[in-house]
Design a protein around this motif. Structure first.
Motif, PDB file in Angstrom:
ATOM      1  N   ALA A  76     -69.976 -59.150   0.095  1.00  0.00           N
ATOM      2  CA  ALA A  76     -68.965 -59.595  -0.731  1.00  0.00           C
ATOM      3  C   ALA A  76     -67.489 -59.051  -0.204  1.00  0.00           C
ATOM      4  O   ALA A  76     -66.491 -59.761  -0.384  1.00  0.00           O
ATOM      5  N   LEU A  77     -67.480 -57.876   0.611  1.00  0.00           N
ATOM      6  CA  LEU A  77     -66.148 -57.525   0.955  1.00  0.00           C
ATOM      7  C   LEU A  77     -66.400 -56.969   2.325  1.00  0.00           C
ATOM      8  O   LEU A  77     -67.434 -56.702   2.810  1.00  0.00           O
ATOM      9  N   PRO A  78     -65.128 -57.085   3.169  1.00  0.00           N
ATOM     10  CA  PRO A  78     -65.015 -56.829   4.614  1.00  0.00           C
ATOM     11  C   PRO A  78     -65.229 -55.379   4.871  1.00  0.00           C
ATOM     12  O   PRO A  78     -64.709 -55.084   6.230  1.00  0.00           O
ATOM     13  N   PHE A  79     -65.626 -54.458   3.899  1.00  0.00           N
ATOM     14  CA  PHE A  79     -65.481 -53.113   4.197  1.00  0.00           C
ATOM     15  C   PHE A  79     -66.622 -52.436   3.663  1.00  0.00           C
ATOM     16  O   PHE A  79     -67.314 -52.608   2.616  1.00  0.00           O
ATOM     17  N   GLY A  80     -66.899 -51.183   4.280  1.00  0.00           N
ATOM     18  CA  GLY A  80     -68.136 -50.222   3.602  1.00  0.00           C
ATOM     19  C   GLY A  80     -67.767 -48.872   3.795  1.00  0.00           C
ATOM     20  O   GLY A  80     -66.532 -48.477   4.297  1.00  0.00           O
ATOM     21  N   ILE A  81     -68.734 -48.089   3.539  1.00  0.00           N
ATOM     22  CA  ILE A  81     -68.603 -46.518   3.191  1.00  0.00           C
ATOM     23  C   ILE A  81     -68.951 -45.911   4.647  1.00  0.00           C
ATOM     24  O   ILE A  81     -70.212 -46.038   4.931  1.00  0.00           O
ATOM     25  N   ALA A  82     -68.283 -45.195   5.441  1.00  0.00           N
ATOM     26  CA  ALA A  82     -68.837 -44.609   6.496  1.00  0.00           C
ATOM     27  C   ALA A  82     -69.728 -43.501   6.257  1.00  0.00           C
ATOM     28  O   ALA A  82     -69.609 -42.921   5.207  1.00  0.00           O
ATOM     29  N   PRO A  83     -70.850 -43.261   7.104  1.00  0.00           N
ATOM     30  CA  PRO A  83     -71.864 -41.909   7.000  1.00  0.00           C
ATOM     31  C   PRO A  83     -70.992 -40.598   6.904  1.00  0.00           C
ATOM     32  O   PRO A  83     -70.102 -40.602   7.698  1.00  0.00           O
ATOM     33  N   MET A  84     -71.082 -39.904   5.998  1.00  0.00           N
ATOM     34  CA  MET A  84     -70.589 -38.625   5.885  1.00  0.00           C
ATOM     35  C   MET A  84     -71.597 -37.640   5.530  1.00  0.00           C
ATOM     36  O   MET A  84     -72.352 -37.919   4.463  1.00  0.00           O
ATOM     37  N   GLY A  85     -71.656 -36.371   6.068  1.00  0.00           N
ATOM     38  CA  GLY A  85     -72.540 -35.449   5.638  1.00  0.00           C
ATOM     39  C   GLY A  85     -72.134 -34.728   4.344  1.00  0.00           C
ATOM     40  O   GLY A  85     -71.114 -34.513   4.216  1.00  0.00           O
ATOM     41  N   MET A  86     -73.260 -34.143   3.936  1.00  0.00           N
ATOM     42  CA  MET A  86     -72.804 -33.224   2.688  1.00  0.00           C
ATOM     43  C   MET A  86     -71.786 -33.763   1.578  1.00  0.00           C
ATOM     44  O   MET A  86     -70.782 -33.064   1.022  1.00  0.00           O
ATOM     45  N   CYS A  87     -71.984 -35.030   1.360  1.00  0.00           N
ATOM     46  CA  CYS A  87     -70.826 -35.535   0.434  1.00  0.00           C
ATOM     47  C   CYS A  87     -70.971 -34.943  -1.041  1.00  0.00           C
ATOM     48  O   CYS A  87     -69.982 -35.040  -1.719  1.00  0.00           O
ATOM     49  N   ASN A  88     -72.128 -34.375  -1.649  1.00  0.00           N
ATOM     50  CA  ASN A  88     -72.292 -33.680  -2.838  1.00  0.00           C
ATOM     51  C   ASN A  88     -71.239 -32.583  -2.824  1.00  0.00           C
ATOM     52  O   ASN A  88     -70.798 -31.817  -3.920  1.00  0.00           O
ATOM     53  N   LEU A  89     -70.539 -32.119  -1.624  1.00  0.00           N
ATOM     54  CA  LEU A  89     -69.795 -31.018  -1.622  1.00  0.00           C
ATOM     55  C   LEU A  89     -68.392 -31.469  -2.425  1.00  0.00           C
ATOM     56  O   LEU A  89     -67.947 -30.616  -3.026  1.00  0.00           O
ATOM     57  N   ALA A  90     -68.301 -32.939  -2.459  1.00  0.00           N
ATOM     58  CA  ALA A  90     -67.047 -33.279  -2.886  1.00  0.00           C
ATOM     59  C   ALA A  90     -67.219 -33.502  -4.395  1.00  0.00           C
ATOM     60  O   ALA A  90     -66.141 -33.028  -5.227  1.00  0.00           O
ATOM     61  N   ARG A  91     -68.266 -33.430  -4.993  1.00  0.00           N
ATOM     62  CA  ARG A  91     -68.540 -33.424  -6.468  1.00  0.00           C
ATOM     63  C   ARG A  91     -70.198 -33.303  -6.549  1.00  0.00           C
ATOM     64  O   ARG A  91     -70.653 -34.441  -5.977  1.00  0.00           O
ATOM     65  N   LEU A 101     -64.287 -44.015  -7.762  1.00  0.00           N
ATOM     66  CA  LEU A 101     -64.567 -44.940  -6.598  1.00  0.00           C
ATOM     67  C   LEU A 101     -64.741 -46.315  -6.951  1.00  0.00           C
ATOM     68  O   LEU A 101     -64.144 -47.323  -6.212  1.00  0.00           O
ATOM     69  N   GLU A 102     -64.745 -46.595  -8.151  1.00  0.00           N
ATOM     70  CA  GLU A 102     -64.413 -47.918  -8.614  1.00  0.00           C
ATOM     71  C   GLU A 102     -62.781 -48.396  -8.648  1.00  0.00           C
ATOM     72  O   GLU A 102     -62.509 -49.482  -8.121  1.00  0.00           O
ATOM     73  N   GLN A 103     -62.083 -47.483  -9.085  1.00  0.00           N
ATOM     74  CA  GLN A 103     -60.518 -47.477  -8.927  1.00  0.00           C
ATOM     75  C   GLN A 103     -60.230 -47.771  -7.575  1.00  0.00           C
ATOM     76  O   GLN A 103     -59.292 -48.754  -7.038  1.00  0.00           O
ATOM     77  N   PHE A 104     -60.699 -46.867  -6.443  1.00  0.00           N
ATOM     78  CA  PHE A 104     -60.126 -46.984  -5.395  1.00  0.00           C
ATOM     79  C   PHE A 104     -60.707 -48.411  -4.403  1.00  0.00           C
ATOM     80  O   PHE A 104     -59.989 -48.864  -3.940  1.00  0.00           O
ATOM     81  N   THR A 105     -61.993 -48.770  -4.875  1.00  0.00           N
ATOM     82  CA  THR A 105     -62.557 -50.086  -4.367  1.00  0.00           C
ATOM     83  C   THR A 105     -61.632 -51.294  -4.785  1.00  0.00           C
ATOM     84  O   THR A 105     -61.424 -52.079  -4.049  1.00  0.00           O
ATOM     85  N   ASP A 106     -61.152 -51.086  -6.059  1.00  0.00           N
ATOM     86  CA  ASP A 106     -60.450 -52.406  -6.659  1.00  0.00           C
ATOM     87  C   ASP A 106     -59.422 -52.327  -5.670  1.00  0.00           C
ATOM     88  O   ASP A 106     -58.700 -53.280  -5.579  1.00  0.00           O
ATOM     89  N   ILE A 107     -58.614 -51.016  -5.628  1.00  0.00           N
ATOM     90  CA  ILE A 107     -57.266 -51.263  -4.816  1.00  0.00           C
ATOM     91  C   ILE A 107     -57.491 -51.848  -3.462  1.00  0.00           C
ATOM     92  O   ILE A 107     -56.664 -52.490  -3.189  1.00  0.00           O
ATOM     93  N   LEU A 108     -58.467 -51.366  -2.909  1.00  0.00           N
ATOM     94  CA  LEU A 108     -58.832 -52.027  -1.360  1.00  0.00           C
ATOM     95  C   LEU A 108     -58.926 -53.586  -1.438  1.00  0.00           C
ATOM     96  O   LEU A 108     -58.277 -54.153  -0.625  1.00  0.00           O
ATOM     97  N   GLN A 109     -59.722 -54.137  -2.440  1.00  0.00           N
ATOM     98  CA  GLN A 109     -59.977 -55.591  -2.637  1.00  0.00           C
ATOM     99  C   GLN A 109     -58.694 -56.153  -3.031  1.00  0.00           C
ATOM    100  O   GLN A 109     -58.245 -57.116  -2.209  1.00  0.00           O
ATOM    101  N   SER A 110     -58.058 -55.317  -3.602  1.00  0.00           N
ATOM    102  CA  SER A 110     -56.574 -56.352  -4.416  1.00  0.00           C
ATOM    103  C   SER A 110     -55.557 -56.062  -3.085  1.00  0.00           C
ATOM    104  O   SER A 110     -54.986 -57.173  -2.659  1.00  0.00           O
TER     105      SER A 110
END
Ligand SMILES: Cc1cc2nc3c(=O)[nH]c(=O)nc-3n(C[C@H](O)[C@H](O)[C@H](O)COP(=O)(O)O)c2cc1C
Length: 379
Positions: free
Chosen positions: A71-86, A336-345
């Motif tokens: 649906a969109l031309p971008f994705g989320i790059a693999p990152m180790g230990m994401c749960n450290l962010a939250r 995440l929703e906000q940031f994805t909307d920003i990229l899309q727009s």
């Protein structure tokens, strides 16, 4: 709730919330950070060529990669230990991937198991493999990925040794996550993060432990070679993406080896401080491999316009790392929703400015002549 209007907001809010050691783990880069800054500067130095009066009322951002519509031309790059962010960040990323139909790289060093991530991401999860120096261990991870239903394997090849990242080292950041006296002070200064993380349990390398053995993030992966690639190509019949490529000769050899896509990346400047800007490598590799080889790009993308630049410079698809990590740290699912909307727009608006209605028609023609010349694409 704090609003994210652009990457800088997500980063600023994340910085406020996260312990210094976690912020520096995510934000940090190899050496003095010059390579990461060079990635950003090179993207800034790319100029687009606006066009007018083309009736751009109806615009499509959908594209196709690896035999799938995205649906969109971008994705989320693999990152180790994401749960450290939250706490729960991995699951929030997986839910975003499923609801927006965007691919999510699931790291070997993920903080939620690859099986759980596959189940949560609605077919959008790609498994990212680090070769730890042991073929049996790699084969076991590949077998788990296959059993969990992954269709795409991403082999990361730009970490023969983990780059030295002084900001992490100064903070005493380690994985598995351990607390010494200075980390305890750090946590005490960031109570929102500390209390929620204490409540939900310390993030772990969830693909390891018990019968799955251990993973040492700092151990050498220097034994990977072209023979290993042939072995993995044999063992994995699904889509195979090679991530962390900056050299046209390497790209040509990967093409001959039958990989399905090449991801041009300097690991966001986290590996070799002096590496050339990844966007310059993208152009050189596109010229070398021709128009048909699928090329993905990551490193330094912070906005929709950056994504448009990468696509115009030769990429078929783009990935972002830190921006998603900061968005989830700053605002969880809402962030995440906000940031994805920003990229899309931003992508949609940039397309309109370029006089285009379909993202698939973005080409070097959208680059300003001086930029085309700089990237040696001719006039
Ligand atoms: C916190 C963090 C952890 C990362 N862990 C991995 C990993 O486990 N495997 C991998 O292939 N790349 C990993 N990367 C690199 C990203 O996949 C990607 O190449 C990079 O973040 C892109 O640059 P950007 O952050 O400027 O968007 C990591 C990056 C960050 C920021």
């Amino acid at each position: 709730m704090a609003q994210i209007h652009a990457f800088d907001d997500a980063r600023r809010l994340a910085r406020r919330r996260l312990p210094w050691m976690v912020f520096d783990y995510i934000d940090g880069a190899a050496g003095d950070g010059h390579g990461e800054a060079a990635n950003r500067q090179a993207l800034r130095d790319i100029h687009l060529q606006p066009r007018i009066l083309n009736n751009v009322e109806h615009r499509s951002l959908a594209t196709g990669i690896l035999g799938r519509r995205q649906a969109l031309p971008f994705g989320i790059a693999p990152m180790g230990m994401c749960n450290l962010a939250r706490p729960g960040a991995d699951r929030m990323l997986a839910a975003l991937a499923a609801s927006r139909g965007i691919p999510l790289g699931v790291s070997t060093a993920a903080s939620t198991s690859l099986e759980e991530m596959a189940a949560a991401a609605g077919g959008q999860a790609w498994f990212q493999l680090y070769f730890s120096g042991n073929r049996d261990a790699a084969d076991a991870l590949i077998a788990r990925a296959r059993a969990a239903g992954y269709e795409t394997l991403v082999l990361t090849v730009d970490v023969p040794e983990v780059g030295r990242r002084p900001r992490e080292l100064r903070r005493g950041f380690r994985m598995p996550f351990r607390l010494g006296p200075s980390q305890i002070i750090d946590c005490a200064m960031h109570p929102r993060w500390s209390l929620s993380t204490l409540w939900q349990g310390r993030p772990e390398l969830a693909n390891f432990g018990g019968r799955f053995g251990e993973f040492d993030r700092t151990s050498s992966r220097a034994g990977a070679d072209w023979d290993l690639l042939s072995h993995i190509r044999e063992a994995w019949r699904g889509n195979l993406v090679i991530k962390g490529v900056l050299d046209p000769e390497d790209a040509l050899r990967l093409k001959s080896a039958g990989v399905d896509a090449i991801q041009i990346s300097s690991h966001g400047g986290r590996q070799l401080n002096g590496a050339l800007p990844a966007i310059h490598a993208l152009a050189a590799i596109r010229r070398a491999v021709g128009a048909d080889m699928p090329l993905f790009y990551d490193s330094g993308l912070r906005s929709g316009e950056d994504i448009v630049k990468a696509l115009a410079a030769g990429a078929d698809f783009a990935f972002l790392g830190r921006p998603f990590s900061f968005a989830v740290a700053a605002g969880g699912t809402h962030g995440l929703e906000q940031f994805t909307d920003i990229l899309q727009s931003e992508i949609s608006i940039a397309l309109a400015q370029l006089g285009l209605t379909d993202i698939r028609n973005l080409s070097v023609a959208a680059l300003a002549p001086a930029t085309r010349e700089m990237l040696r694409y001719g006039h």
